[in-house]
Design an enzyme around this catalytic site. Structure first.
Site: not given
Ligand code: TPP
Ligand code: TPP
Ligand code: MG
Ligand code: MG
Lengths: 331, 362, 331, 362
Positions: A60, A129
Site C-alpha cells: 500500500e 475491514h
Molecule cells: C495490508 C493489507 N493489504 C491488503 C489486504 C487484503 N488481503 C488479504 S489477503 C491478501 C493476499 C495475501 O497474499 P499472500 O501474502 O500471498 O498470502 P496468502 O493469502 O496467499 O496466504 C490481500 C491482498 C490485507 N489483509 N492487508
C-alpha cells in the site's frame, strides 16, 4: 435504462473516464483480472487493457507513492486501496507528497490523483475491514475527501474527483454498495466537489450524515415524520472542503442539529462541523448539537459490530434531546 | 542433523566497477565518452558543486540559509549521475544533490532558495519536469517508479520517445521499505528506472555496518530480480559509465537496475550536525585520500589535460558564477503571505477564502 | 539544584526510568552514540549500554512495528521518531496494532509503548520538520496523546507515559525545548495522564493551548492583565483522554473561551474541544469559542513560517472577539 | 560501450530442500526427527487442519462464521512450521494458519471464534505468549522481530533461557516493505527470528509472477545478508527440517534466516472469494498431484507405517475432536457490549465512562 447499485456506479464512472481521457488509469490489488474484491472494477481490464487497468503487487505504501510520480508526469491515476483499514501504510505518501506537490513546486508539478477505498463497517468482515477514519484525511491540508451515498452521487462525484486537478481521497461506503438501485445516466456529468446535498427538506431539526450512516439517518427522518417532526437531512458528501454554508442555511430554519457518523467520536468530523456551527451560527442554535457516532473504541469483531454502529434509535434519541432542550437556557 | 542434499536453484554475482584508482591512474581502458572535453567538464562540475556546498555552509553559519546538507566528498556521485541522463529524462533527487542538480540545469540560486526557506527554489526554471528535492528518506524512489511508469505509458499509448527516470538516495534509505517496494514493482512492470544509491557510509551518525548486515548495497537488487552493480563512487568516470549504461538499457526496454556508488561523507551530515561526535578521525583522514575531485584532477594532470593555469582560470570563472548566483539569491523579493494558499489547490475552495483573507490582511 | 530545559527534562526522565526499570529501553535513529539530533538522549547509551539504548537502521515503519513485539513480551520500549514529519510511515503499526493489541487479545497481550517525537514549527527547519498533526493520533481509539509544555511537566508526564500500561504518543514541542529553565527534582514522581493543568487563574476568559503555543498564549494573558482582563490559561497536556471537566469548571467562571493550536484548523483538536464544550457547557457560553490556529495549508518553508504560526496579536484579537460578543444574542 | 572489466565482490547461491518427491518417495535419507511416531503425528495434524478448514468453510456457508481463509493444500507449511518450535518459543502468525495454530495448542474453537467475529478467540488459553492472528499483510514480521529482540534482551539482561521467534507470511507479503525492514533489522541486530514464507503462488488473484520478478522468494534474504533457503512446501518433512534447523541456529545466537516454502493454494482465497475467476484449472489440477497430505500418506503407506484401518480410525478420532470443538464453539456465551471498552485500556480513562455507560445501557 437499467438501475444500478452504488458499486456499479463507481464502475460506470471509471469506465466513462477511462474512455474519455487517455491519461486516466486504474491500479490496485486485484483490480484487474479479478475486477476488485467488491467488483468495483469489474470488466475494466478486459475493456481497456492491461496497460490501463493494472494489478499491483501487495504494497500500500507503494500504491500511495507511485501515484505521485505518475501524476507529476501528467497522468491521472485512480488508485484503489482494497480496504480503508489498509490505507495507513499509504498515508505518508498521500500526506507528505500528493497533498503537497503543487504547493512544494509552486505549481510546477501537481497530483491529480484519486485514492479510492471501500470504507465503513456493517458487513461482518474480519478485523481491519470496517474502518471509518475519514477524519485523518480531512485534517490534511491540500487534500479533498469525498464520500458518496447513492449511486448517482457516486457516479457524479467520482467523475469530478478524477477530473479534479488535485488529490482526492474517495471513500466508498461499502455497506451500501448494493443497498439501493437507481437509474444513473452515463452522461459524463460530474457533481460539484464542494457542495452539500440536501436529501430531505425539513424545518424542525437538521440531521447531518454521510456515507452508509445516511441509511439510518433517513430512516430516522421517516420515523420523525410519522410524529409530525420534519427533519432536514444533509449529506455533506465532500467532507473537505466542507460546505458549511448549506448547513448554516438549514440551521436558519431548524435551529437544532444532530450529526451522525460511524467513526469514533473523539476528533471525528462531527467535532469540526460543530466547531464551524459555533463559528458561524452560534446565535442560531436553540440546543447543543448532538453527536451520534461510533464509540471511542476499536471497531469490534463482527458479533458486536451492530452495537458499535449508530442506529436509528440512537438518532431518534438525539433528536429528542435537541427538541426537548429547555429554551433560552443561556445565562 | 546430518547435512541434507540440496538442489541449486540460482546463483548471483555482485561486481564492482572502477576506472581510476585512488591515485588517479586508469585501471583499465576508459569508456568512449571519456574524451578530454567531457572529463574536463566533469571536473568543472565537481569543482562547482564543491564551491557551492562550501559557500552554502558559510551562508548558513551567518544566518542567510537554514539547515544545509553539504555533499563534500560525494561530488562524483552527483555529477556522474546527473550527467548520465538525456535532457528529457527525468531526475528524481533526494536532498543531498547539489552536483546532480547543477548538471540538470537547476540554478544555484534555486538550490539556495530551497535551503533558504523559499519554495520557489523548487520551481526549477529549467529541468521543468524533474522532481523537487525530497526530504522524507527513500520516498522519492517510489515517485521515480511512478514517473517511469508514466514515461513507459506515454510511450506506449501516445508514441512519445523513450525516456528514463533516474533517482538517487543514500545508503540509509535502503533500510526503508520504499526502496524494495520500488525496485520490486519496477522489475515486475519492467519500468525504465535506474536506482542509484549514494553509499557515503553514514546516515547521520549511523555507520553503514549498523544500517545493514548485507555485504554490499548492490546485492539488494537480487531481492527484486534486477541487476545490481557497485561502482567506485569516488571515480566519476565509473559512476557516469555505469549509470549511462543502465539508462541505455532502461531506455531500450530492458527494465530497471540498481547501482551502488561507494564514497564517503567528508562533512557533517548537515549544518545542524557535528560529525565529530561519531565519525572516527582516522577514517575521515583515510577517506580524504580517495576523494573524487583530486582523483580526476590527478588523472587529468597525469595525461597533461590539466594544469595549474587551467585550475586558476576555472576557480576564477566559478567564483564569478557563484557571485552572480548569490546576488540573484539576495535580490529575490520575498514571497507574499498568500503564497501559502496560492499553490495549495489549483483553485482555492470557497471554504478557505475566509482564512485566505485573514492571512492576507495580517 | 541546577535548572534544566525541557529537552533535558526528557533526558532526565528517560534516565530515571532506565535506571528504575530494567524492562525499559530506548531506541530510534541516532539516539545512541549521537545522543539524538536534539540531544534528548544525550549520554544515555554511555550510561545504560548499547543493549538498552539502541541506534536503529533508518525505517520508521520498523520503528513503529517492532515496539509491538517488544512490548507484547513485557518490555517497555521508548521509541523515538526523529521528527513528527517522519512518523507517518509508523502510523500503521501504531494505529492497527499498538493501539489494539490489548483489545484484540482480550487483555492477554498489551503494548506499554511510548512513541516520542519532537513536534511543531518555529525553528527554521527544512520541509517536513515542523509538523503538528496531533489530531491524527488523538482520533485513534486506544492511544493516549501527551504534549508537555514545561520542563517539569515533560519530566512528570514522560515518566507517567513510560509507566502507563498502554501506548502513548508523546509529542515534544521542540520550539520550546530550550526556551526556559526550571528546577526539576529527579524524584521519579509522575504526573497524571488525564488531567488538565491550570497555568494561570482568571475569571474573564479561558485560554486553552498546549505545547509551544502556550508561550504566545501566556504572553497574551500577560498583556490582557495589563488591561485588567484576567485570563485563565489551561494546558490540557494529555490531549487524549481529554480532561474536559477542568475546562468546563473554568467556563463556569469565565463563560468565554479561546483555543489556540499550531496545527491546521480543519479537524484539529480545537474542534473537539469546542464540540465537548457544546456537549457539556452549551448554556455557559456567552460567545462562540474562538479558534486561533495554523491555517489549513501546508506549513510553509521557513521564510513564511512566522506568518503561519499563531501569534500573540491573533490571540488578543480572538479574546477581544469573545469579550465584545453581544450578550444574549441567541434567538 | 565496450565491456568494462569488473571486480567480483560477492557470490550467492540459493538452494532447495526436499525429502519426499511428488509420489511420496524419499529422495534422500530422512532427518533424524523423522521417526514413525513423528511422521504419523505430522500426518494426523495435517489431516486435522484439513478437516477444520473444510468444516469452517461449511460453517461460513451456513452463516455461522464470517469470512474464513482455508489453508487447503498448505497443511505441510503450517504443521511443519508450527511443530518446529519449542513450547516456549514464540509463534507470530499471519491469518492463514490453522495448521500451525493447532500445532501450537490453540484450540479449534478459538480459531472458530476469531473467524466467527469474537475477539476472545485471540485470548489463546494455551500458547499464551504467541501473537494473535494478524490481518494486515506482513506487519507481523516486524512484530516477530520485536519479539525476537525481547527474547534476546531478556536472555542477556535477566538470564532467561534462549528462545526463538518464528513468523509466517504469504509470498504476497514479500512485496511489502515490512518484510525487508524486518529482515534487515534482524540481521543487523542478530536477532533469534525465523521468517517463513508460505509461497502458495497466489495473493488473492495476483499470481506469483506478477507479485515479483525475482526467480525465488528465498533469494530476497540476500538483501539483508541472511541465509535464504527454499523448501518443498508440500513436503512436511522438508519444512519441519528446514525450520528446525533455522530455529536451532537462531537459538544458538547465529541470527535470523528466511525460508520459502513453495506450495499451492488449492482453495479460494477466502470464503468471500471465487478463485474460478482467475486460477487456471489445469494449474489447479496439476497442483493437486503434489498436495502434502497424500504425499506423506503415500510415503507412510509405502513404508507400511499407515493403512486403511489407521486412516479410518484417525478420521473417526478427528471427527470426534471436531464435534467437541464445534459444540464448545456453539455454546460460548455472547460477549457483553461493554467488552468494546473493557480491554481498550488497562483502566478506562474517566473521559470515556459516559460512553461506556451509554453502551452498557443500550
Ligand atoms: C495490508 C493489507 N493489504 C491488503 C489486504 C487484503 N488481503 C488479504 S489477503 C491478501 C493476499 C495475501 O497474499 P499472500 O501474502 O500471498 O498470502 P496468502 O493469502 O496467499 O496466504 C490481500 C491482498 C490485507 N489483509 N492487508
Ligand atoms: C523518513 C525520514 N526519516 C528521517 C529523516 C531524518 N534524516 C535526514 S537525513 C538522515 C540520514 C540519511 O542517511 P542516508 O540515506 O545514508 O543519506 P545521506 O544523508 O548519508 O546522504 C535522516 C535520518 C528523514 N529526512 N526522513
Ligand atoms: Mg549515507
Ligand atoms: Mg500467497
Amino acid at each position: 435504462m437499467p438501475e444500478i447499485t452504488l458499486v456499479e456506479a463507481v464502475t460506470q464512472a471509471l469506465a466513462y473516464e477511462l474512455q474519455a481521457d487517455p491519461t486516466v488509469l486504474v491500479y490496485g490489488q486485484d483490480v484487474g483480472v479479478n475486477g476488485g474484491v467488491f467488483r468495483a472494477t469489474d470488466g475494466l481490464q478486459k475493456k481497456f487493457g492491461r496497460e490501463r487497468v493494472l494489478d499491483t503487487p501487495l504494497a500500500e505504501n507503494m500504491i500511495g507513492g507511485i501515484a505521485v510520480g505518475m501524476a507529476a508526469m501528467g497522468l491521472r491515476p485512480v488508485a484503489e486501496f482494497q480496504f480503508m483499514g489498509f490505507i495507513y501504510p499509504g498515508l505518508d505518501h498521500i500526506l507528505s507528497h500528493a497533498a503537497r506537490y503543487r504547493n512544494r513546486t509552486r505549481g510546477r508539478l501537481s497530483c491529480p490523483i484519486v485514492y479510492r477505498a471501500p470504507y465503513g463497517g456493517g458487513i461482518h468482515a474480519p478485523e481491519h475491514h470496517s474502518e471509518s477514519t475519514e477524519a485523518l484525511f480531512a485534517h490534511i491540508p491540500g487534500l479533498r475527501v469525498v464520500v458518496p451515498s447513492s449511486p448517482a452521487r457516486a457516479y457524479g462525484l467520482l467523475l469530478a474527483a478524477i477530473r479534479d486537478p488535485d488529490p482526492v481521497v474517495f471513500l466508498e461506503p461499502k455497506r451500501i454498495y448494493r443497498a439501493v438501485r437507481q437509474e444513473v445516466p452515463d452522461s459524463g456529468e460530474a457533481l460539484p466537489l464542494d457542495r452539500c446535498f440536501v436529501l430531505r427538506e425539513g424545518t424542525d431539526v437538521t440531521l447531518i450524515a454521510w456515507g452508509a450512516s445516511l441509511k439510518e439517518t433517513l430512516r430516522a427522518a421517516d420515523k420523525l415524520a410519522e410524529d409530525g417532526i420534519e427533519a432536514e437531512v444533509i449529506d455533506p458528501a465532500t467532507l473537505k472542503p466542507l460546505d458549511i454554508h448549506a448547513i448554516i442555511d438549514s440551521l436558519e430554519k431548524t435551529h437544532r442539529c444532530v450529526v451522525v457518523h460511524e467513526a469514533a467520536r473523539f476528533g471525528g468530523l462531527g467535532a469540526e462541523i460543530i466547531a464551524q456551527i459555533n463559528d458561524y451560527a452560534f446565535d442560531l442554535l436553540e440546543a447543543p448539537v448532538q453527536r451520534v457516532t461510533g464509540y471511542d473504541t476499536v471497531m469490534p469483531y463482527y458479533r458486536l459490530e451492530d452495537r458499535y454502529l449508530p442506529g436509528v434509535e440512537q438518532i431518534l434519541a438525539a433528536v429528542r434531546e435537541v427538541l426537548d432542550y429547555p429554551n433560552g437556557g443561556r445565562p | 542433523m546430518h547435512k541434507p542434499r540440496m538442489h541449486l536453484l540460482a546463483s548471483f554475482d555482485i561486481a564492482r566497477l572502477q576506472y581510476l584508482d585512488e591515485q588517479g591512474r586508469a585501471t583499465q581502458e576508459l569508456p568512449d565518452f571519456a574524451t578530454p572535453d567531457t572529463l574536463q567538464a566533469l571536473y568543472r562540475q565537481m569543482a562547482l558543486a564543491r564551491l557551492v556546498d562550501d559557500r552554502a555552509v558559510k551562508l548558513q553559519r551567518t544566518g542567510q540559509l537554514g539547515t544545509y546538507p553539504s555533499s563534500l566528498g560525494q561530488e562524483a556521485v552527483g555529477v556522474g549521475v546527473g550527467g548520465a541522463l538525456e535532457k528529457d529524462d527525468i531526475y528524481c533527487p533526494y536532498y543531498r544533490e547539489t552536483g546532480a542538480l547543477l548538471e540538470r540545469g537547476v540554478e544555484i540560486e534555486e538550490i539556495l532558495a530551497i535551503w533558504g526557506g523559499d519554495e520557489r527554489g523548487q520551481d526549477y526554471q529549467h529541468a521543468r519536469l524533474d522532481l523537487p528535492l525530497c526530504i522524507p528518506i527513500a520516498t522519492q524512489l517510489l515517485h521515480a517508479t511512478g514517473v517511469a511508469f508514466a514515461l513507459k505509458y506515454k510511450r506506449e499509448q501516445f508514441g512519445e520517445p523513450p525516456r528514463v527516470a533516474v533517482t538517487c538516495a543514500g545508503e540509509g534509505a535502503t533500510s526503508r521499505g520504499d526502496f524494495f517496494e520500488a525496485m520490486n514493482l519496477a522489475a515486475v512492470w519492467r519500468l525504465p528506472v535506474v536506482f542509484v544509491i549514494n553509499n557515503n557510509q553514514w546516515a547521520i551518525s549511523v555507520p553503514r555496518t549498523e544500517q545493514t548486515a548485507s555485504k554490499t548495497i548492490a546485492q539488494k537488487a537480487i531481492a527484486a530480480g534486477i541487476p545490481g552493480l557497485q561502482v567506485d563512487g569516488n571515480d566519476v568516470i565509473a559512476v557516469r559509465a555505469a549509470v549511462t549504461d543502465a539508462v541505455a538499457r532502461a531506455r531500450n526496454g530492458e527494465g530497471p537496475a540498481l547501482i551502488e556508488a561507494t564514497c564517503y561523507r567528508l562533512c557533517d551530515h548537515t549544518t545542524a550536525d557535528d560529525a565529530g561526535r561519531y565519525q572516527p578521525q582516522d577514517e575521515v583522514h583515510a577517506a580524504w585520500q580517495c576523494e573524487p575531485l583530486a582523483r580526476l584532477g590527478n588523472y587529468l594532470r597525469g595525461e597533461d589535460l590539466w594544469g595549474d593555469e587551467q585550475e586558476g582560470e576555472l576557480q576564477r570563472e566559478l567564483a564569478e558564477v557563484l557571485e552572480r548566483a548569490l546576488q540573484d539569491f539576495a535580490e529575490r523579493p520575498a514571497q507574499k503571505n498568500s503564497a501559502m494558499f496560492d499553490y495549495l489547490y489549483a483553485r482555492l475552495p470557497d471554504a478557505f477564502i475566509e482564512q485566505y483573507d485573514q492571512l492576507v490582511g495580517q
